[in-house]
Every structure is written in structure tokens, then in C-alpha cells.
Design a protein around this motif. Structure first.
Motif, PDB file in Angstrom:
ATOM      1  N   THR A   1     -23.736 -13.250  -5.127  1.00 28.84           N
ATOM      2  CA  THR A   1     -24.526 -13.084  -3.901  1.00 28.84           C
ATOM      3  C   THR A   1     -25.956 -12.661  -4.197  1.00 28.84           C
ATOM      4  O   THR A   1     -26.817 -12.770  -3.327  1.00 28.84           O
ATOM      5  N   ARG A   2     -26.195 -12.189  -5.415  1.00 33.86           N
ATOM      6  CA  ARG A   2     -27.591 -11.904  -5.796  1.00 33.86           C
ATOM      7  C   ARG A   2     -28.344 -13.188  -6.130  1.00 33.86           C
ATOM      8  O   ARG A   2     -29.571 -13.196  -6.176  1.00 33.86           O
ATOM      9  N   ARG A   3     -27.615 -14.269  -6.362  1.00 41.57           N
ATOM     10  CA  ARG A   3     -28.251 -15.544  -6.727  1.00 41.57           C
ATOM     11  C   ARG A   3     -28.427 -16.466  -5.535  1.00 41.57           C
ATOM     12  O   ARG A   3     -29.468 -17.128  -5.413  1.00 41.57           O
ATOM     13  N   VAL A   4     -27.423 -16.541  -4.672  1.00 39.97           N
ATOM     14  CA  VAL A   4     -27.481 -17.464  -3.534  1.00 39.97           C
ATOM     15  C   VAL A   4     -26.931 -16.786  -2.292  1.00 39.97           C
ATOM     16  O   VAL A   4     -26.133 -15.851  -2.382  1.00 39.97           O
ATOM     17  N   THR A   5     -27.354 -17.264  -1.133  1.00 39.59           N
ATOM     18  CA  THR A   5     -26.801 -16.804   0.134  1.00 39.59           C
ATOM     19  C   THR A   5     -25.742 -17.775   0.606  1.00 39.59           C
ATOM     20  O   THR A   5     -25.696 -18.926   0.162  1.00 39.59           O
ATOM     21  N   ALA A   6     -24.873 -17.304   1.497  1.00 33.94           N
ATOM     22  CA  ALA A   6     -23.818 -18.162   2.056  1.00 33.94           C
ATOM     23  C   ALA A   6     -23.954 -18.124   3.574  1.00 33.94           C
ATOM     24  O   ALA A   6     -23.228 -17.420   4.263  1.00 33.94           O
ATOM     25  N   ARG A   7     -24.917 -18.888   4.077  1.00 34.86           N
ATOM     26  CA  ARG A   7     -25.191 -18.873   5.517  1.00 34.86           C
ATOM     27  C   ARG A   7     -24.358 -19.897   6.283  1.00 34.86           C
ATOM     28  O   ARG A   7     -24.117 -19.735   7.473  1.00 34.86           O
ATOM     29  N   ALA A   8     -23.940 -20.958   5.613  1.00 37.31           N
ATOM     30  CA  ALA A   8     -23.255 -22.053   6.302  1.00 37.31           C
ATOM     31  C   ALA A   8     -21.772 -22.080   5.927  1.00 37.31           C
ATOM     32  O   ALA A   8     -21.356 -21.554   4.886  1.00 37.31           O
ATOM     33  N   GLN A   9     -20.989 -22.699   6.800  1.00 40.43           N
ATOM     34  CA  GLN A   9     -19.571 -22.912   6.509  1.00 40.43           C
ATOM     35  C   GLN A   9     -19.436 -24.014   5.461  1.00 40.43           C
ATOM     36  O   GLN A   9     -20.292 -24.888   5.382  1.00 40.43           O
ATOM     37  N   PRO A  10     -18.386 -24.010   4.615  1.00 40.93           N
ATOM     38  CA  PRO A  10     -17.270 -23.071   4.615  1.00 40.93           C
ATOM     39  C   PRO A  10     -17.516 -21.807   3.799  1.00 40.93           C
ATOM     40  O   PRO A  10     -16.677 -20.922   3.779  1.00 40.93           O
ATOM     41  N   ALA A  11     -18.664 -21.737   3.097  1.00 37.74           N
ATOM     42  CA  ALA A  11     -18.920 -20.582   2.236  1.00 37.74           C
ATOM     43  C   ALA A  11     -18.972 -19.296   3.046  1.00 37.74           C
ATOM     44  O   ALA A  11     -18.470 -18.249   2.622  1.00 37.74           O
ATOM     45  N   ARG A  12     -19.594 -19.338   4.230  1.00 33.69           N
ATOM     46  CA  ARG A  12     -19.714 -18.145   5.052  1.00 33.69           C
ATOM     47  C   ARG A  12     -18.336 -17.608   5.444  1.00 33.69           C
ATOM     48  O   ARG A  12     -18.061 -16.405   5.364  1.00 33.69           O
ATOM     49  N   GLY A  13     -17.456 -18.501   5.887  1.00 36.19           N
ATOM     50  CA  GLY A  13     -16.111 -18.084   6.258  1.00 36.19           C
ATOM     51  C   GLY A  13     -15.344 -17.513   5.080  1.00 36.19           C
ATOM     52  O   GLY A  13     -14.629 -16.508   5.210  1.00 36.19           O
ATOM     53  N   ALA A  14     -15.480 -18.150   3.890  1.00 40.17           N
ATOM     54  CA  ALA A  14     -14.792 -17.653   2.696  1.00 40.17           C
ATOM     55  C   ALA A  14     -15.291 -16.265   2.324  1.00 40.17           C
ATOM     56  O   ALA A  14     -14.516 -15.388   1.917  1.00 40.17           O
ATOM     57  N   LEU A  15     -16.593 -16.041   2.454  1.00 31.21           N
ATOM     58  CA  LEU A  15     -17.168 -14.745   2.121  1.00 31.21           C
ATOM     59  C   LEU A  15     -16.699 -13.675   3.103  1.00 31.21           C
ATOM     60  O   LEU A  15     -16.406 -12.537   2.709  1.00 31.21           O
ATOM     61  N   ASP A  16     -16.598 -14.016   4.376  1.00 30.34           N
ATOM     62  CA  ASP A  16     -16.105 -13.055   5.371  1.00 30.34           C
ATOM     63  C   ASP A  16     -14.652 -12.669   5.087  1.00 30.34           C
ATOM     64  O   ASP A  16     -14.287 -11.489   5.154  1.00 30.34           O
ATOM     65  N   ARG A  17     -13.816 -13.671   4.784  1.00 33.66           N
ATOM     66  CA  ARG A  17     -12.415 -13.371   4.476  1.00 33.66           C
ATOM     67  C   ARG A  17     -12.304 -12.502   3.231  1.00 33.66           C
ATOM     68  O   ARG A  17     -11.496 -11.572   3.181  1.00 33.66           O
ATOM     69  N   ALA A  18     -13.124 -12.805   2.230  1.00 35.75           N
ATOM     70  CA  ALA A  18     -13.086 -12.020   0.992  1.00 35.75           C
ATOM     71  C   ALA A  18     -13.475 -10.575   1.259  1.00 35.75           C
ATOM     72  O   ALA A  18     -12.882  -9.645   0.696  1.00 35.75           O
ATOM     73  N   GLY A  19     -14.479 -10.365   2.115  1.00 35.39           N
ATOM     74  CA  GLY A  19     -14.910  -9.007   2.420  1.00 35.39           C
ATOM     75  C   GLY A  19     -13.817  -8.200   3.086  1.00 35.39           C
ATOM     76  O   GLY A  19     -13.584  -7.030   2.747  1.00 35.39           O
ATOM     77  N   LYS A  20     -13.102  -8.798   4.031  1.00 37.22           N
ATOM     78  CA  LYS A  20     -12.025  -8.094   4.726  1.00 37.22           C
ATOM     79  C   LYS A  20     -10.857  -7.802   3.771  1.00 37.22           C
ATOM     80  O   LYS A  20     -10.292  -6.703   3.775  1.00 37.22           O
ATOM     81  N   SER A  21     -10.507  -8.783   2.948  1.00 36.18           N
ATOM     82  CA  SER A  21      -9.409  -8.585   2.002  1.00 36.18           C
ATOM     83  C   SER A  21      -9.755  -7.521   0.969  1.00 36.18           C
ATOM     84  O   SER A  21      -8.908  -6.693   0.592  1.00 36.18           O
ATOM     85  N   PHE A  22     -11.010  -7.529   0.518  1.00 38.40           N
ATOM     86  CA  PHE A  22     -11.432  -6.540  -0.465  1.00 38.40           C
ATOM     87  C   PHE A  22     -11.386  -5.135   0.123  1.00 38.40           C
ATOM     88  O   PHE A  22     -10.971  -4.177  -0.542  1.00 38.40           O
ATOM     89  N   ALA A  23     -11.811  -4.991   1.379  1.00 35.47           N
ATOM     90  CA  ALA A  23     -11.766  -3.676   2.029  1.00 35.47           C
ATOM     91  C   ALA A  23     -10.323  -3.174   2.131  1.00 35.47           C
ATOM     92  O   ALA A  23     -10.038  -1.993   1.899  1.00 35.47           O
ATOM     93  N   ALA A  24      -9.400  -4.070   2.467  1.00 33.21           N
ATOM     94  CA  ALA A  24      -7.994  -3.678   2.570  1.00 33.21           C
ATOM     95  C   ALA A  24      -7.432  -3.262   1.216  1.00 33.21           C
ATOM     96  O   ALA A  24      -6.679  -2.281   1.109  1.00 33.21           O
ATOM     97  N   ALA A  25      -7.804  -3.984   0.163  1.00 30.83           N
ATOM     98  CA  ALA A  25      -7.318  -3.642  -1.177  1.00 30.83           C
ATOM     99  C   ALA A  25      -7.923  -2.334  -1.666  1.00 30.83           C
ATOM    100  O   ALA A  25      -7.235  -1.506  -2.282  1.00 30.83           O
ATOM    101  N   SER A  26      -9.201  -2.125  -1.409  1.00 26.66           N
ATOM    102  CA  SER A  26      -9.867  -0.898  -1.861  1.00 26.66           C
ATOM    103  C   SER A  26      -9.212   0.337  -1.266  1.00 26.66           C
ATOM    104  O   SER A  26      -9.123   1.390  -1.913  1.00 26.66           O
ATOM    105  N   ALA A  27      -8.753   0.210  -0.027  1.00 26.37           N
ATOM    106  CA  ALA A  27      -8.139   1.352   0.648  1.00 26.37           C
ATOM    107  C   ALA A  27      -6.813   1.752   0.022  1.00 26.37           C
ATOM    108  O   ALA A  27      -6.299   2.846   0.289  1.00 26.37           O
ATOM    109  N   LEU A  28      -6.231   0.869  -0.811  1.00 30.25           N
ATOM    110  CA  LEU A  28      -4.930   1.155  -1.407  1.00 30.25           C
ATOM    111  C   LEU A  28      -5.024   1.874  -2.739  1.00 30.25           C
ATOM    112  O   LEU A  28      -3.989   2.264  -3.298  1.00 30.25           O
ATOM    113  N   LYS A  29      -6.220   2.071  -3.277  1.00 33.16           N
ATOM    114  CA  LYS A  29      -6.339   2.682  -4.597  1.00 33.16           C
ATOM    115  C   LYS A  29      -5.732   4.084  -4.610  1.00 33.16           C
ATOM    116  O   LYS A  29      -5.070   4.480  -5.572  1.00 33.16           O
ATOM    117  N   HIS A  30      -5.932   4.818  -3.516  1.00 35.03           N
ATOM    118  CA  HIS A  30      -5.370   6.172  -3.471  1.00 35.03           C
ATOM    119  C   HIS A  30      -3.849   6.137  -3.408  1.00 35.03           C
ATOM    120  O   HIS A  30      -3.182   7.097  -3.802  1.00 35.03           O
TER     121      HIS A  30
END
Length: 581
Positions: A424-453
Motif C-alpha cells: 500500500t506504500r507503492r500503489v493505491t487500491a481505489r477501484a474494484q476488485p482491489a478495493r473490495g479485497a483490501l476492505d475484506r483483508a482489513g476486517k479479517s486482520f482486525a478479527a485475527a489481531s484481537a485473538l492474540k491475547h
């Protein structure tokens, strides 16, 4: 990728006055280890040249040593290729200080290694980097090259495989495989070499894989004077041992058996299983002892990494034994147990006397640590205390699965914290399908991060009672697996955008090169320059908006080729050469 070799023990093997056949390892002043297929025939005349560091030595005539010929055989569907080792004796001794020793470090997956050989035009030898992969039935181990295109070629067979961490020779290169994009090399580990050439045992200073006293020698003395001579070995135990040692996706991470020290009917199957699986039996002894073994009672060579007796041992002594097997040396002021922490240990262990250790609780906790680092463990009890066996097995299974979940979660967090931000420091993902994939990844990553404890809490709570499910661990695994898939998909979309950005950079510069000599004072040239600068700024700005840059290049190319504001030239063609209405 590697480079020119400098090891003094590396030798080149060639036909007299002919081409290079392969490589070898100098074990003593007059003995060289290599592959049988490098030699060709047992009575072949060869020339051996020391090609390591220092001045090139003269070529030395060599022939196969007595009992030093084990040719390649195809084996069968279960075992695959077998054999293919040879021991050469030099006519004239060479400097003994050039020789090396072999070591029986466990060839665990992902272990970093170096391969040595003699590709064309590399007279002094060449080294390649790789990582160990899966094992074959004959103990052979796959080596995956790094980078993938740097695969071993003809001339590496017989050369050494060296462990990166310890700089020890742990086997020899035996073959290479190539099918389309698939490339791999294979090695024969030291333990398997000893299986075929037991006479080189004194060139292998490392300890035996099997602790002395792990199984009683009296189980083998079944002559007419043995009161147990007519007792039949426990075939059920032999089948259970083989099932566990053979592993596989469905194999449990821990199991337990009972073998009393005076029970010859169970001592012998235990002794045979650990010796066959570890490769400690020579080829002759294996054939003699296992020729009449019932089907399914002979585990594969290399399926056991360490058989350790903990009877009377402390936690620290057991940790030292495991470190010795791995070649781990603690840092100054550190302990052997600390050295084991933080290192993946995909080993298969057999541990005897867990009910007779000097520090039972401490040894149990150490075995739990090893399980969490990836060890599969067979517990051998002297006494049949079923509740204790079930509890010990359940504890190891819990720690094994907890460690696997923790490693999976760490892989997920690494993708989300390092790999994805790097894109993401190299390119932006403003258009689909990259934008949708990035949104899903962000939500999944947040859910996984919460499980570390949750991992830390589970480790503190300890295993559930035997028979209870481990749903919480499975939840962590499922969440991390989903997050890894979503993060990988987003990274794939971003990598495609990076590739497109790089392609556009090249296209822009190639198109602009002929325009550099135009009259820069003309209005058309100034307009062209402005459009070029706009496109160039977008392409070299980080993060790059690839669709915007692509549109800017289109405007530049329209101006370059004299097209109108709609991108059409005088013939009605657009910037891609298509007709427009």
C-alpha cells in the motif's frame, strides 16, 4: 543464491582424461564419499581432485573401496529410489586437515542449507542456497532452491549439503528433479548414509539418535536359554508404533504406549521400531531383522528424530540432549531450554520413562514446550497408569495445537503488519476488485489481531480435561486461516497494480524518448511536456494511483500523436488504434 565454493573438503570426480562426473566429500586422508551413479560402475577408474580453498592439488587415482558400493535402485511405490552411495579409496593419501566429519542433524522442514557441486565452467566448485522439504521412504530429503530458479544442475551429485546454522555437513546431494516449472534437488542425509555404509561411523562424531538403554538388549537375546524364547512379540504394539511414526495429515501429535522393562514381547517391537525409523540399523541388519516383519510394522527410515530415555534425568539434562541433537549451542549465560524456545522444532520424538524422571513435572513441562514448538511425541511408560497416560497425552496434544495456532496467527499478523503495508506504500487500491479485497483483508486482520491475547490466556489455563474439545483453539485457527486468505488475495491485487505501474513506466519512457529532441519553444511541445510531467509525476508518486496514471498516459499519447481532445486522430482512430464513432 550462492557463489564460488571455498571448502577444503570438497572434491571433484572425473573420468581419467575425461569430463567431470560429479562431486564428493573428503572424509579422511584417503576416503571420499559420493554417489554411486557418479562413479557409474563398481570397478570404474576415477580421478579425484581437491578443489577447495588453496592451490589446486594434483589429480589422484581412486577406486571404490571394499564394501563401499551401494548402487541406485528404483525401489517400489512405497520406498521410491534407494541406495546410490559409494565410498572411494584414493591411491595416495591427501592432507588429513582437509577432511571433514559428517553430522546427524535432523533434516527438518525449512532448515536452511547450502549445496556444493561442480556445474560446467566452475572448476573450483559452486554453492547454492536452499531449504529442506519433505522426506521420502528411503530417508531422502527434498531441497527447495532459493531463489527457485537456482536449482542444482548436473555436477552437484555427490556434493555436500551443509547446515547454515551450524556449518556442519549433514548429507550429500543425490539427484535433481525438473518437470515444467517444478524444480527440486534431493539429499541423502547422514543417517541414511550410515544405514548403507556403517563402516564410516567413526567419521560421524555426533551422538546416536537412540539413547542407550531406551530398549533392553535382553529382548534381542532370544536363544534357547531365554525363558521368554517362545513368547510371541506383540504385533498390535508394532502396528501402533508404525502408525504413529509414519505420520501423515491425520496422525495425532502425541500418543502413549506401555512397555514394561521386563516384557520382552513388547521390548522387541519397540527396539525394532525406533531403530528402523531412526536409520540406526545398517542395511544388512535391517534386512536380517525385518525380513519377516508382518505388513504395516516397519516404519519409514527417517521417521524418528530422537529416542530419549528420561529415566532419572532432570529437565535441564533433557533440554541439553535435545539441543545436542539439533546442533543448538546456547548463547553465553543462556540455558539449553532457552535455546529451544522460539525455534520451530518439527521433530518426531520417542520418550521413555516419563513416569520415572527425576523431575517428572519439570520434564513434563519441557515436553509441553517441545510440543508447542512442533514436536510430535510418543510417550513410553513403564507402568500402566491409564489416567496418567491419558492426561499426559492430552496435555501434549493441547500444547501442540496451541503452538500451531500461535504460529499461524503470527504468520497472519506478519502479512497484515509488513507485507500488506509494503504494497500500500507503492500503489493505491481505489477501484474494484482491489478495493473490495483490501476492505475484506482489513476486517479479517482486525478479527485475527484481537485473538492474540486468547493464545496467552489459553496457555495459562492449560489443557481441558481429557475428552473435552479444543474449540477455542480451532476458532483461532479458523479466524487466522480466513485472514491469511483475505490478506493474500489483497496482496495479489496490489502486486498486479505494482506490475501494471512498472509496465506503464516503461511505456511512458519509451514513447517519450523520440519526443525529447523536439523544439521545446513551440506551444505543442510545451503542452506535450506538461502532459508528460503529469503522467510521470503520477507514476513515480508513492502511493501510485494506477488508473489515474493510466489516464494521464493516454492524454500524453494523444498529444504526442496529434489526436484531438477525444483521443481521435485525423483517421478517426483512438490512442489504442481502434475506430471511434
Amino acid at each position: 543464491m550462492g557463489g564460488l565454493a571455498t571448502e577444503r573438503w570438497l572434491v571433484r570426480i572425473r573420468q581419467p582424461g575425461g569430463p567431470v562426473l560429479g562431486a564428493g566429500v573428503l572424509l579422511s586422508a584417503d576416503l571420499v564419499l559420493t554417489c554411486a551413479h557418479v562413479v557409474g560402475e563398481p570397478d570404474a577408474s576415477l580421478m579425484v581432485e581437491l578443489a577447495g580453498a588453496g592451490a589446486m592439488a594434483d589429480a589422484v587415482p581412486a577406486r571404490v573401496a571394499e564394501d563401499g558400493w551401494v548402487p541406485h535402485r528404483e525401489g517400489d511405490g512405497l520406498w521410491g529410489p534407494v541406495g546410490d552411495v559409494a565410498l572411494l579409496r584414493l591411491r595416495w593419501p591427501q592432507p588429513a586437515e582437509r577432511a571433514t566429519t559428517l553430522h546427524r542433524l535432523p533434516p527438518t522442514r525449512r532448515r536452511a542449507v547450502r549445496l556444493y557441486g561442480f556445474p560446467v565452467d566452475a572448476d573450483r566448485g559452486f554453492e547454492l542456497d536452499g531449504r529442506l522439504g519433505g522426506r521420502g521412504g528411503d530417508g531422502r530429503v527434498q531441497i527447495k532452491p532459493e531463489p527457485p530458479e537456482a536449482n542444482a544442475v548436473e555436477g552437484f551429485s555427490g556434493g555436500a549439503v551443509v547446515d547454515d546454522e551450524t556449518d556442519r555437513v549433514i548429507g550429500i546431494v543425490v539427484s535433481r528433479y525438473r518437470l515444467g516449472a517444478l524444480r527440486a534437488s534431493f539429499m541423502i542425509p547422514t543417517g541414511t548414509v550410515l544405514h548403507y555404509l556403517p563402516q564410516i561411523r567413526h567419521f560421524v562424531p555426533s551422538e546416536s539418535v537412540i539413547d542407550r538403554g531406551f530398549a533392553s538388549d535382553r529382548a534381542l537375546r532370544r536363544d534357547s536359554g531365554n525363558e521368554h524364547a517362545e513368547e510371541k512379540e506383540d504385533e498390535g504394539l508394532a502396528l501402533s508404533l508404525t502408525d504413529f511414526l509414519s505420520g501423515g495429515e491425520a496422525a495425532p501429535p502425541a500418543a502413549s504406549v506401555v512397555v514394561g522393562p521386563d516384557d520382552d514381547t513388547r521390548e522387541l517391537p519397540l527396539w525394532l521400531a525406533v531403530n528402523a525409523a531412526s536409520g540406526e540399523l545398517s542395511a544388512h541388519d535391517r534386512a536380517a531383522l525385518l525380513a519377516d516383519a508382518p505388513p504395516g510394522t516397519v516404519p519409514p527410515i527417517g521417521s524418528l528424530d530422537l529416542a530419549i530415555s528420561v529415566t532419572g534425568r532432570t529437565r535441564a539434562e533433557v533440554a541439553e540432549r535435545v539441543c545436542g541433537r539439533m546442533g543448538f549451542v546456547p548463547a553465553p549465560g543462556d540455558t539449553f531450554e532457552a535455546r529451544l524456545r522460539g525455534n520451530p522444532l518439527p521433530l518426531t520424538l520417542a520418550v521413555r520413562g516419563v513416569d520415572r524422571a527425576r523431575e517428572p513435572a519439570g520434564v513434563g513441562e519441557l515436553l509441553g514446550l517441545l510440543a508447542e514448538q512442533g514436536c510430535r511425541t510418543l510417550l513410553v511408560f513403564d507402568e500402566d497408569d491409564e489416567p496418567a497416560r491419558r492426561a499426559a497425552t492430552a496435555a501434549l496434544e493441547f500444547r501442540f495445537r496451541l503452538g500451531a495456532a500461535d504460529r499461524l496467527l503470527n504468520d497472519c499478523l506478519a502479512l497484515g503488519r509488513h507485507d500488506l503495508p509494503a504494497r500500500t506504500r507503492r500503489v493505491t487500491a481505489r477501484a474494484q476488485p482491489a478495493r473490495g479485497a483490501l476492505d475484506r483483508a482489513g476486517k479479517s486482520f482486525a478479527a485475527a489481531s484481537a485473538l492474540k491475547h486468547r493464545i496467552a490466556a489459553l496457555r495459562t489455563q492449560g489443557p481441558p480435561p481429557p475428552g473435552r474439545s479444543m474449540d477455542e483453539i480451532e476458532e483461532v485457527v479458523a479466524t487466522a486461516t480466513t485472514a491469511i486468505a483475505d490478506l493474500s488475495a489483497a496482496i495479489g491485487h496490489l502486486d498486479a497494480l505494482v506490475a501494471r505501474r512498472n509496465e506503464l513506466r516503461g511505456r511512458l519512457e519509451a514513447a517519450h524518448a523520440p519526443a525529447r529532441g523536439r523544439d521545446s519553444a513551440s506551444r505543442a511541445a510545451l503542452d506535450l511536456s506538461d502532459r508528460y510531467c503529469e503522467a510521470r509525476d503520477l507514476l513515480w508518486h508513492a502511493p501510485c494511483d494506477v488508473p489515474a496514471a493510466e489516464a494521464a498516459i493516454r492524454r500524453y499519447l494523444d498529444a504526442l500523436h496529434g489526436r484531438d481532445s477525444d483521443g481521435r486522430d485525423s483517421h478517426g482512430k483512438d490512442s489504442d488504434g481502434r475506430d471511434r464513432p
